[in-house]
Design an enzyme around this catalytic site. Sequence first.
Site, short mmCIF file in Angstrom:
data_model
loop_
_atom_site.label_atom_id
_atom_site.label_comp_id
_atom_site.label_asym_id
_atom_site.label_seq_id
_atom_site.Cartn_x
_atom_site.Cartn_y
_atom_site.Cartn_z
N LYS A 7 30.70 62.05 -70.38
CA LYS A 7 29.54 62.72 -70.02
C LYS A 7 28.90 62.71 -68.51
O LYS A 7 28.43 63.43 -68.69
CB LYS A 7 29.15 61.31 -70.79
CG LYS A 7 28.74 60.95 -72.57
CD LYS A 7 27.85 60.16 -73.06
CE LYS A 7 28.60 60.89 -74.54
NZ LYS A 7 27.43 59.52 -75.84
N LYS A 22 37.16 67.94 -84.63
CA LYS A 22 36.81 66.43 -85.87
C LYS A 22 35.61 67.00 -86.39
O LYS A 22 35.05 67.97 -85.76
CB LYS A 22 36.44 64.90 -85.00
CG LYS A 22 36.78 64.38 -85.68
CD LYS A 22 36.42 63.29 -84.25
CE LYS A 22 36.22 62.36 -84.80
NZ LYS A 22 35.33 61.18 -84.50
N LYS A 41 29.01 66.99 -86.74
CA LYS A 41 26.83 67.59 -86.95
C LYS A 41 26.82 68.22 -85.79
O LYS A 41 26.55 69.26 -85.99
CB LYS A 41 26.28 66.75 -87.58
CG LYS A 41 25.49 66.90 -88.21
CD LYS A 41 24.32 65.23 -88.08
CE LYS A 41 24.43 65.22 -90.52
NZ LYS A 41 23.72 63.81 -90.48
#
Length: 324
Positions: A111, A191, A194
């Site tokens: 991140k 994977k 959403k």
Amino acid sequence: MARVFSGIQPSGELHIGNYLGAVRNWVELQHRYESFFCVVDYHAITGSYEPADLRRRTRDMAVSLLAAGVDPEKCTLFVQSAVPEHTELAWIFNSVTPLGELERQTQYKDKSSRQESILAGILNYPVLQAADIALYKSELVPVGEDQVQHLELAREIVRRWNAKFGIDFFVEPKPLLTETRRIMGLDGRAKMSKSLGNTIGLLEESAEIWSKLRPAMTDPARVRRTDPGTPEVCNIYHIHRAFSSPETVEHVAQECRSAGWGCIDCKRVLLNSMEAELAPIRARAAELRASPELVNEALAAGAASATIVASATLGDAKQIMGLC
Ligand code: SF4
């Protein structure tokens, strides 16, 4: 019964990836362990978000979990921010956690390499996770391989706290490695997620599921219907393994290898298998949506039960530390 803790992000309605990867397992675990299942909304505020959207997503996740079979009579289901002891223990654990351990976390490195300004909450996320688990003195945590590093850090934090105060108070949680299925997205590349738009929602109607299954990626070697395929390389086959009977899975493999049927035939059979499991879940979700007080009551009861355990643990820990 041994205690289990597991959390899930309030990402709205479940998709079949997180249903098969975690929640179907929870439904099993609640019969065998004293289970604490938590919608971890405090973990969802370290990025940008709309408050009304977070509230809706938390709610939708609770509806999905209850509809999928998480039973408030068999487990403690609650929303993290309804039990503020989580963040209080996280602060306490911050006081025994070396910065270097946090900076080494893969998730933080990923991140931080993508974002210009890093929030402290992203760095400290694993400390809150350690508190989530330790607050219930959970012996076991069902984890996927990608979470093992976080669990190891949680164990390290608990060990450090116990060592600092010279008492074996918090329990070092162990991974509970249960068989879960990791399903790829419908594009067959990554994977199911959403944010990648490659999911099938757990509560989607049959026609919507079919509109996504129909064009979904299969074995690229099956260019023509007469080309034999290799089921093991096809994501549709792996979804069959999650939803279809062993006999059907065997049949799928045979028909695929011999080019006995085309991929559309195969996907129609899959749709039937999925419907057998998902239609009752959709019906339960519709009932819960029509009676929101049932969801409110379940979450309030869960938060009350969780608070009894969490406040006792935190109270004892504070006593040991010389706090009020
Ligand atoms: S027949 Fe089924 S398992 Fe084989 S490639 Fe097509 S969709 Fe995949």
